[in-house]
Design a protein around this motif. Sequence first.
Motif, mmCIF file in Angstrom:
data_model
loop_
_atom_site.group_PDB
_atom_site.id
_atom_site.type_symbol
_atom_site.label_atom_id
_atom_site.label_comp_id
_atom_site.label_asym_id
_atom_site.label_seq_id
_atom_site.Cartn_x
_atom_site.Cartn_y
_atom_site.Cartn_z
ATOM 1 N N LYS A 36 5.256 -2.219 2.698
ATOM 2 C CA LYS A 36 3.959 -1.841 2.469
ATOM 3 C C LYS A 36 3.582 -1.496 4.005
ATOM 4 O O LYS A 36 2.495 -0.647 3.991
ATOM 5 N N MET A 37 3.863 -2.522 4.620
ATOM 6 C CA MET A 37 3.128 -2.322 6.065
ATOM 7 C C MET A 37 3.549 -0.808 6.664
ATOM 8 O O MET A 37 2.814 -0.145 7.317
ATOM 9 N N TYR A 38 4.979 -0.505 6.532
ATOM 10 C CA TYR A 38 5.562 0.638 7.014
ATOM 11 C C TYR A 38 4.649 2.079 6.036
ATOM 12 O O TYR A 38 4.461 3.048 6.897
ATOM 13 N N GLU A 39 4.650 1.833 4.880
ATOM 14 C CA GLU A 39 3.952 2.950 4.087
ATOM 15 C C GLU A 39 2.488 3.067 4.630
ATOM 16 O O GLU A 39 2.089 4.177 4.805
ATOM 17 N N ARG A 40 1.934 2.013 4.798
ATOM 18 C CA ARG A 40 0.333 2.185 5.441
ATOM 19 C C ARG A 40 0.576 2.659 6.841
ATOM 20 O O ARG A 40 -0.238 3.587 7.169
ATOM 21 N N SER A 43 1.111 6.358 6.495
ATOM 22 C CA SER A 43 -0.181 6.955 5.699
ATOM 23 C C SER A 43 -1.172 7.066 6.893
ATOM 24 O O SER A 43 -1.681 8.361 6.924
ATOM 25 N N THR A 44 -1.400 6.186 7.830
ATOM 26 C CA THR A 44 -2.418 6.424 8.826
ATOM 27 C C THR A 44 -1.848 7.468 9.775
ATOM 28 O O THR A 44 -2.885 7.983 10.227
ATOM 29 N N ALA A 45 -0.665 7.369 10.132
ATOM 30 C CA ALA A 45 -0.248 8.312 11.209
ATOM 31 C C ALA A 45 -0.432 9.823 10.733
ATOM 32 O O ALA A 45 -0.757 10.510 11.361
ATOM 33 N N SER A 47 -2.505 10.903 8.435
ATOM 34 C CA SER A 47 -4.002 11.129 8.455
ATOM 35 C C SER A 47 -4.624 11.554 9.877
ATOM 36 O O SER A 47 -5.840 12.089 9.858
ATOM 37 N N HIS A 48 -3.879 11.270 10.876
ATOM 38 C CA HIS A 48 -4.191 11.497 12.244
ATOM 39 C C HIS A 48 -3.532 12.518 12.843
ATOM 40 O O HIS A 48 -3.513 12.996 14.050
ATOM 41 N N ASP A 49 -2.672 13.419 12.081
ATOM 42 C CA ASP A 49 -1.602 14.434 12.713
ATOM 43 C C ASP A 49 -2.546 15.563 13.174
ATOM 44 O O ASP A 49 -3.591 15.784 12.481
ATOM 45 N N GLY A 50 -2.395 15.912 14.345
ATOM 46 C CA GLY A 50 -2.982 16.897 15.016
ATOM 47 C C GLY A 50 -4.423 16.580 15.441
ATOM 48 O O GLY A 50 -5.173 17.284 16.231
ATOM 49 N N CYS A 51 -4.569 15.298 15.598
ATOM 50 C CA CYS A 51 -6.081 14.896 16.269
ATOM 51 C C CYS A 51 -6.086 15.002 17.890
ATOM 52 O O CYS A 51 -7.042 15.202 18.402
ATOM 53 N N GLY A 52 -4.790 15.020 18.364
ATOM 54 C CA GLY A 52 -4.806 15.097 19.977
ATOM 55 C C GLY A 52 -4.334 16.535 20.287
ATOM 56 O O GLY A 52 -4.252 16.912 21.510
ATOM 57 N N ASP A 53 -4.238 17.360 19.469
ATOM 58 C CA ASP A 53 -3.917 18.817 19.710
ATOM 59 C C ASP A 53 -5.148 19.703 20.133
ATOM 60 O O ASP A 53 -6.385 19.653 19.822
#
Length: 53
Positions: A36-40, A43-45, A47-53
């Motif tokens: 569950k921790m891995y899936e969260r 999921s969080t990672a 949802s943040h794809d491309g935030c630093g681009d």
Amino acid sequence: MAVLSDEAGRRGVDEAGPAAVQETFSLERVGEQVEKMYERTLSTASSHDGCGD
């Protein structure tokens, strides 16, 4: 702590303790928690794809 002065209660806690630890920290239960921790985390990672681009 009332259980310290209650011998029957203390004995009950003493007898129930090992079973509670085995249930809480069983390989299956810990594995489910890690999954569950891995899936969260994924999921969080994602949802943040491309935030630093």
